[in-house]
Structures are given as C-alpha cells and as structure tokens.
Design an enzyme around this catalytic site. Structure first.
Site, PDB file in Angstrom:
ATOM      1  N   LEU A  96       0.811  -1.217   0.000  1.00 37.91           N
ATOM      2  CA  LEU A  96       0.000   0.000   0.000  1.00 37.91           C
ATOM      3  C   LEU A  96       0.839   1.259   0.000  1.00 37.91           C
ATOM      4  O   LEU A  96       0.411   2.306  -0.469  1.00 37.91           O
ATOM      5  CB  LEU A  96      -0.933   0.014   1.217  1.00 37.91           C
ATOM      6  N   GLY A  97       2.027   1.168   0.568  1.00 31.72           N
ATOM      7  CA  GLY A  97       2.870   2.354   0.654  1.00 31.72           C
ATOM      8  C   GLY A  97       4.054   2.107   1.557  1.00 31.72           C
ATOM      9  O   GLY A  97       4.250   1.015   2.100  1.00 31.72           O
ATOM     10  N   GLN A  98       4.879   3.146   1.698  1.00 33.44           N
ATOM     11  CA  GLN A  98       6.096   3.074   2.506  1.00 33.44           C
ATOM     12  C   GLN A  98       6.052   4.186   3.533  1.00 33.44           C
ATOM     13  O   GLN A  98       6.080   5.360   3.185  1.00 33.44           O
ATOM     14  CB  GLN A  98       7.341   3.224   1.622  1.00 33.44           C
TER      15      GLN A  98
ATOM     16  N   PHE B 110       8.456   4.009   9.144  1.00 38.28           N
ATOM     17  CA  PHE B 110       8.947   2.862   9.902  1.00 38.28           C
ATOM     18  C   PHE B 110       8.918   1.572   9.093  1.00 38.28           C
ATOM     19  O   PHE B 110       9.219   0.506   9.619  1.00 38.28           O
ATOM     20  CB  PHE B 110       8.118   2.687  11.177  1.00 38.28           C
ATOM     21  N   GLY B 111       8.566   1.638   7.830  1.00 38.92           N
ATOM     22  CA  GLY B 111       8.571   0.433   7.024  1.00 38.92           C
ATOM     23  C   GLY B 111       7.377   0.359   6.097  1.00 38.92           C
ATOM     24  O   GLY B 111       6.486   1.213   6.131  1.00 38.92           O
ATOM     25  N   PRO B 112       7.325  -0.684   5.252  1.00 40.97           N
ATOM     26  CA  PRO B 112       6.239  -0.818   4.283  1.00 40.97           C
ATOM     27  C   PRO B 112       4.935  -1.264   4.940  1.00 40.97           C
ATOM     28  O   PRO B 112       4.934  -1.882   6.002  1.00 40.97           O
ATOM     29  CB  PRO B 112       6.764  -1.890   3.318  1.00 40.97           C
ATOM     30  N   VAL B 113       3.822  -0.943   4.255  1.00 45.26           N
ATOM     31  CA  VAL B 113       2.497  -1.353   4.709  1.00 45.26           C
ATOM     32  C   VAL B 113       1.854  -2.166   3.593  1.00 45.26           C
ATOM     33  O   VAL B 113       1.886  -1.765   2.428  1.00 45.26           O
ATOM     34  CB  VAL B 113       1.613  -0.136   5.050  1.00 45.26           C
TER      35      VAL B 113
ATOM     36  N   LYS C  42       1.610  -3.403   8.930  1.00 44.05           N
ATOM     37  CA  LYS C  42       2.800  -2.552   8.931  1.00 44.05           C
ATOM     38  C   LYS C  42       3.982  -3.410   9.370  1.00 44.05           C
ATOM     39  O   LYS C  42       4.045  -3.870  10.505  1.00 44.05           O
ATOM     40  CB  LYS C  42       2.629  -1.354   9.861  1.00 44.05           C
TER      41      LYS C  42
ATOM     42  N   ASP D  28       3.126  13.024  16.045  1.00 36.80           N
ATOM     43  CA  ASP D  28       3.429  12.867  14.614  1.00 36.80           C
ATOM     44  C   ASP D  28       2.154  12.996  13.785  1.00 36.80           C
ATOM     45  O   ASP D  28       1.916  12.228  12.867  1.00 36.80           O
ATOM     46  CB  ASP D  28       4.105  11.522  14.348  1.00 36.80           C
TER      47      ASP D  28
END
Length: 820
Positions: free
Chosen positions: A515-517, A520-523, A537, A634
C-alpha cells in the site's frame, strides 16, 4: 400668464430630466442588432439580468454570458462560449451576415454561434434579453423566435425554462450540465435530466462514470415526485405534463417570487436552490439534493431500505440478509442483501403455503418499476400470479407499479411516501412457531461449548507460542506490563498473530499488495482466512522503530476506541520481525487526495469540512476524553486514513506519549516527528504538550484548505500574507472554492492560523477548536503571526531539515534529529 411663467422653469427642468432619463434608458438597452465589445452589455427590461462578457472567480478568461444584475455577488446563469474562452478583452458579440448571434475573438474567429439555419440577414434579426433571463434571437419584422437560450441551458434552471423533451424543441433533450469547477464553465462531471419512461423522473448522472445515476427524484404522479414529498406544487415545480406523443417537459416556478432564488447544478453533483438575503448581502442555502446519504442512488444496495434518521442508515428488508456480512458490518453496504428463503412459486413442488406480501409504509418507490392501469385488487392478483413479480404498489396518479427485478434505491421518508408490498415466503410470517425458541436455546448452548473450546485452545496455543518465541514474547509482555500498569489482563483481548498467518494473508508480502512506505517500514494489504481485510505494517530494522515504539503503539491503540481513530487488530513478534495489524482503510490516506490535482476533486468542501471535524474529534478524544491523556507527536496528512465513507481516522501511534493526569508538558532530548508539522518549541527545544499537537492540526487544516504541502513553513507564510490582505481566494484549492461556502472556509483558515501561532500559550486547545468549528457566532480572536521556522537554529535542527528535504515527498517521519 403668471401661472404659465411660474411653471416654465419647472417644465424645463422636467423636460431635461426626461431627456437624460431617456438617454440613460437607451444606453441600458434590452436588445441590440449590432455589436457588443468586451465592456458593453445589455440588460433586461426590469434590470434583473445582464448579458455581456464576464470572467469567473479566480480566472482571467472571458466568456459571453448572462448573470444576475441586481446583486453584488457575481452569479452566472448561462454561458455561450463555455468551451472556447477568450484570453483577453478582444471578444465581440454581434449579429453575423447570415443573421446568427455569434461570439468572435480578436482575430475574428467564430468561437460560438446560435447556428440557426435561416434565410434572414443581419439587418432582419435582433437579440433581446428578456426579463425571465431568456436570451432570444428573433425576426425583427415578425418578432418570431429563431433561437432562445432557454433551449440550451448550462448549469441553471430558471422559472419557465423547460427541462426534458418537447415537440417545441424538435424532440431534442434539454438537460442541465454542471460547470467543471467554479473557475471553468465548460461542461463538468454531472448532468440533470428528465427521464420519461415508465414514469417521469428527474435524475442526476455522473458523466465521468459511464453516466451512472447519482440521484433520482422518484416517480411523478401529476402533483409531485414521490422522492420529494416535502415539495408541494407552487414552491418548486409549478407545472408538469407528458404530451400525447410521449414527449414531456418539466417547468419550474416559485410560489413566492418576492425573494430572488437560484436553482443550479453545482460542479460536485448537488442540485442546489439558494435564496438571496438582503440582510447578509449574499446567497443562503435553501435546499439541495442529494441532501442525506440515503438520497445517494442505491446507497444500501438491493433489497434494502435506507432511513436517514437511523444509525446505521441501511437495513435489509425483512426476509433478506446481507450478501457479505463482513463488508456489511464494516459499513460497506453496496453489496446489498439476498433472500433468506426461496419463494414458494420458485420451488419445484407445490407443497407448502403460498407466498405473502410484506407492506412497507412511507416509502420512496424503488427504481425500475413497470406501469399498469390495473386497479389495486387487480394489481395485487397480477403480482401474486406472476412468480417474476417481487413487489407491487398502487397509488393515485401512479396506477399499478410492478417490479420484476431487484429492488434498488428504496428510502424511508419522513412524510408522505407510498406503501410498497414485498413478496416473501409464507414461513417468514410464522410468528407463533416454537422452533425459533428451540433453535435459540440450542444455539446458545452450542455457542457456550464452542467458546469454552476456543478458550482452552487459546491457552494451549499461547503456551506453545511462549515456548517457541521465548525471549521475544517475554520481552514484549514485560514492556507491555510496564506501560499498562503492571497487568497483562488489560491486553488479553489483543491477539498475537503468527508470522505465517500474515505472510499468507499478504501473499508473502508481495509488491502487488504493498500500500505504501511509511517512516517505519512498508504497509501491505492482506486478507485473513475468514475474509477480514487488514493492513500490515512491517517494521524495518533500519527504521529506528524498535520494540519500544511497537509496544507503545500496541498499548495506546488497544486502550482507545473512537470513530476517528484507527483500530488495531493485533501484532506479530517473530525473531527479528515486528509487525502491527490494523483495520484496512480502502480510501488510503488524506495526503493521497489533497496533494494530487487528479484526486483532489473527489473531496469537495463539505467532505473536507467533515474530515476536519473528524480529525478534531479524534484528537480531542486523545487529549481529554480517553482513559489516557495521549500526545500523538506525529500528526500529519499521511497519518490520517480514510475509510470507505471518507471518515478520517488518526493512525500511527508509535511516537505517542502517555501523559500522567497531573502533567501538562514534557521535555525530551530525542525530538521525533515530521518537519513542517512540528511546533517550534518542540523542534528546537524538545518541549511537547497538547499544544504541539494543536500546531500540527493547524498545519493539516491549511493543507486541506489549500491543497498544498507545508514545505519549510512556506505555506504558513503564504497564507499569512494573503490573510493580511483581507482575501482568502488566493490560498484556497480551486477544487473547493465556492462563494456559497466562503464564510465557512474563511472561518477554518482563521482557526488554523490560531493553531499555528508561535507561542504555545497563544494556541487554542482542541476543545476550543471544536467549539469554534461548530459555532456560528463564536467570538474568534485575531491571529498573530504564525511560526515561520528560522534557518539557523543549531546543528540538530539543520540535520532535521536535511532529513525533511528528502522526506517531504514521501512523508517520511523524522525519528531522531541527533545522529544515530
């Protein structure tokens, strides 16, 4: 003699006055037969409408059109050269040599023409702007109309204007088409039209979605549309007829014409009626369709009813069940419902009782009815004797209505409406049967046995996991105990997923499911065996989010339950793997829409305002209403996820801090967050509080309104500069700017500027922000200059900025500004 002499001066003055008045009226003419340049106009006889060249808001292009003359707010009701604008003031409106009305540019190119096939010459035709707003081209000798703008409307429906088809129009279909946006009158995404068969109905279609239906009025019975029960004759539709040749037309008039009204199809697909307020010197919203979620065509799918006064709005009709229970429970009702029991007439044997009919009252009739002139008893028998008939209705002016296909777009109305009879199996009406009691008792016993087995199996599995994972599982639970107050009981409901389960769900973390980056890492998108969609995640070792951040997120989200917070399903600890499992958000994140010109048009102002309110409600829950006081640290557009209904949900709590009840702020040497969203006292001094989240909220509000990122705080400087000039047009995303909502947009900009003030004490609390957003008369203080981040704030801040330069495109979170 003396009387004559004494009156002479008065007569002389009156003569001069009449002369100048006649000159003035001659200048303000209603018809012309020559030319009009860019600065010249004609006006209707009572000065209600004006025709000439104009420029839309936020545009320098010139168009020939008609607008309301007597009000200060430019309101255009018809455009000639809507597809071919002129980019300077060289345009001319004239009668051509062949007698047509034309618009030409400085190079004498014809950009638009009435295109009438006539033998008339330029000397025998004239153009006239009527008091109705109708621009006509007519024969000067006979006054016969050769062409009229009412037959070629743009986005506005005026009184006495026909919509539909009629012998007068030569069989052509007259429709209303929206503008592309408030700055571009070219044909937009939506069209309103009258559809005649089998019952006359008004429709709004989406031109960009294969003319999919957006809204329908329900059938006409000679007095009113079934789906508009509160609209009585005279207020909205004055007369309507269907001609003998099956051509029909609707014409509209208002019961009280003392108030200026404007009915138009706006660029977002809403048919809006607005009323002019002399007190406010602006338009006020009278009514609009669609007005509720239930007005949206087939909102709940087939065999359902939609009730805007219930939550949730959608429910299956008795005798039907959701087609996909998981999707239905998640609020995705588009799949609709299916029949529980087959009809008797569909069975191969004739044993059993005949089908019966369930009567639903005060209903908007479903789409796709067939028409019959049968009486009510005959209508019932006709449906009963035909197995293909699934519902019927009978009413004055409608006759007999029969449905032979799926029932879609049914709505429970607050008033009026009709009775709708649905065909069901006879057994659906057996209320005295004891079997449900027996089944219920057996089911309860079965559930108890299954639950007991599940608990025993879970205990065994947990023991095996503890042996398998050893140190990792024990380590995370020790951290959880510390953060959760020393008790594992508080997190018993949060499952630990096996690595292989998540690998299978995501097809071994394939790129097609990515789905995206994030920072903290890819999802990844995944689907569990039971059909539940999830987002996984997968924390990268290089991300800087270790066990502490993972445990923080597990503890924080597991304790929170709110409509505007993302739901955490569980986590996975396996060797070096750290994963978090969330509910899947099909509409991605907020930044996907507001920063992409192609996607931004999907979020109109009403939707963006609801998103703003949702974010504020979620943040208020974190700060004040939850069991824990939590500072997110955040908050940014990419951490606002959107569900199927575009409801915002705050996500990514890895950097969140739980505050004791007696503390208002804290200090840290480890500054975390995303440049552009961090409050100055936090970015430069490590001091964070609720007010640092409020600063981030203000930045998000300005990004939502402007459609621009806050790179190096330039957005704040840009907005502040325009605000000081007393205007907001230059800062608002053109996709959402509408004079109808200008006051509300201005208020949101005002609130956002208060949120991004330099001193934390000058910023409002989230509860105050929510109050100001919901209040019409809130006394909102004037904002001070917002915080513009200085360049030379030390080595650490420079390092932070260098990371931000790389992160501004990918929305990567800064995890530490003091090098690792």
């Amino acid at each position: 003699m003396r009387l004559h002499e004494s009156l002479s001066p008065i007569v002389h003055v009156l003569s001069l006055s009449c002369f100048f008045l006649s000159v003035s009226l001659a200048h303000e003419r209603a018809l012309f037969s020559g030319t009009l340049n860019d600065s010249e106009t004609i006006v209707s006889s009572f000065r209600t409408f004006r025709f000439g060249f104009f420029s839309p808001v936020n545009s320098t292009n010139r168009y020939a059109g008609i607008w309301y003359n007597s009000i200060p707010v430019q309101t255009v009701i018809w455009v000639a050269n809507k597809d071919t604008p002129i980019n300077d003031s060289s345009g001319v409106i004239s009668i051509s040599e062949d007698g047509n009305l034309v618009v030409t540019d400085g190079q004498r190119r014809v950009l638009w023409s009435t295109n009438v096939s006539t033998r008339a010459s330029a000397n025998s035709t004239v153009a006239e702007l009527l008091e109705s707003g109708n621009l006509v081209l007519k024969d000067a000798n006979t006054d016969a109309y050769l062409w009229e703008s009412f037959k070629y409307p743009t986005d506005s429906w005026l009184p006495n204007m026909l919509v539909g088809t009629n012998a007068r129009t030569g069989g052509g279909n007259i429709t209303i088409t929206s503008w592309t946006n408030p700055s571009d009158p070219s044909p937009g995404s939506y069209t309103a039209a009258l559809v005649l068969a089998p019952y006359p109905e008004l429709f709004i279609f989406n031109n960009n979605d294969n003319n999919a239906t957006v809204w329908r009025s329900g059938p006409w019975n000679g007095l009113m549309f079934n789906g508009l029960p509160d609209v009585y004759p005279g207020l909205f539709l004055y007369r309507f007829k269907v001609n003998d040749d099956t051509n029909g037309s609707a014409t509209m008039s208002y019961a009280n014409d003392s108030t200026l009204r404007h009915l138009y199809l706006d660029y977002r697909g809403f048919a809006i009626r607005r009323d002019w307020s002399e007190a406010r010197r602006n338009w006020t919203l009278g009514s609009q369709v669609p007005a509720t979620e239930c007005d949206i065509y087939s909102r709940c799918g087939q065999y359902t009813t939609c009730n805007p006064r219930k939550n949730p709005h959608c429910s299956c009709i008795k005798g039907f069940r959701p087609r996909n229970l998981i999707e239905w429970n998640n609020g995705n009702w588009s799949g609709g419902c299916i029949r529980k029991l087959p009809l008797q007439c569909e069975r191969q044997n004739n044993k059993g009782s005949a089908d019966r009919f369930l009567k639903l009252q005060r209903m908007k009739m479903p789409d796709f009815a067939r028409r019959s002139e049968a009486s009510e008893p005959e209508c019932f028998m006709t449906c009963l004797q035909s197995c293909s008939c699934i519902a019927f209705a009978h009413g004055l002016g409608y006759g007999c209505m029969i449905w032979n296909r799926s029932l879609v777009d049914s709505q429970v109305l607050s008033a009026s409406g009709m009775d709708l009879s649905i065909r069901l199996a006879h057994s659906e009406f057996k209320t005295q049967d004891r079997r449900p009691i027996l089944i219920g008792t057996s089911l309860a016993g079965g559930i108890f046995v299954v639950a007991t087995c599940v608990l025993l199996a879970r205990r065994i599995v947990m023991k095996k996991r503890a042996k398998k994972k050893g140190t990792d599982a024990e380590q995370i639970f020790k951290r959880v105990e510390a953060l959760a107050g020393g008790s594992r009981e508080k997190l018993k409901e949060l499952p630990l997923f096996e690595f292989q389960v998540l690998a299978t769900a995501t097809d071994n973390f394939s790129l097609s499911n990515k789905l995206g980056q994030g920072g903290f890492g890819p999802v990844y998108k995944g689907m569990l065996l039971e059909g539940q969609e999830i987002a996984v995640k997968r924390l990268s070792q290089a991300s800087g989010q270790g066990l502490e951040e993972l445990v923080t997120e597990v503890v924080v989200i597991s304790k929170l339950q709110h409509r505007n917070l993302v739901k955490l399903f569980g986590c996975c600890i396996a060797g070096e793997e750290r994963m978090l499992v969330y509910e899947f958000m099909p509409k991605k994140s907020l930044d996907f829409y507001i920063f992409d010109p192609r996607e931004a048009k999907l979020l109109d102002w009403n939707t963006r305002f609801e998103i703003i309110n949702g974010i504020c409600r979620g943040l208020l829950y974190l700060h004040r209403d939850s069991r824990l006081r939590i500072i997110h640290r955040d908050l940014k557009a990419s951490n606002i996820l959107l569900d199927e209904n575009l409801i915002p949900k705050i996500s990514d709590f890895g950097l969140a801090r739980i505050f004791p009840g007696n503390e208002d702020e804290a200090n840290t040497r480890r500054v975390v967050g995303t440049y552009g969203y961090m409050a100055p006292e936090y970015a430069m001094g490590g001091l964070f509080s609720e007010k640092s989240d409020v600063f981030s909220l203000g930045v998000i509000l300005l990004e939502i309104i402007s459609g621009r990122r806050n790179s190096h705080s330039t957005l704040l400087a840009h907005v502040w500069s325009i605000w000081n000039e007393g205007e907001i047009n230059g800062m608002v995303d053109p996709e959402i700017f509408d004079q109808l909502f200008e006051k509300e947009i201005r208020k949101c900009v005002h609130i956002a500027l208060l949120c991004v003030q330099d001193a934390a004490n000058d910023r409002p609390s989230v509860s105050t922000v929510c109050m100001m957003l919901s209040s019409e008369v809130a006394d909102i203080p004037e904002p001070k200059q917002p915080a513009f981040m200085p360049r030379n704030v030390g080595l650490e801040a420079e390092f932070s900025e260098s990371i931000a330069l790389k992160a501004s495109i990918n929305n990567v979170t800064i995890t530490d500004v003091s090098g690792r």
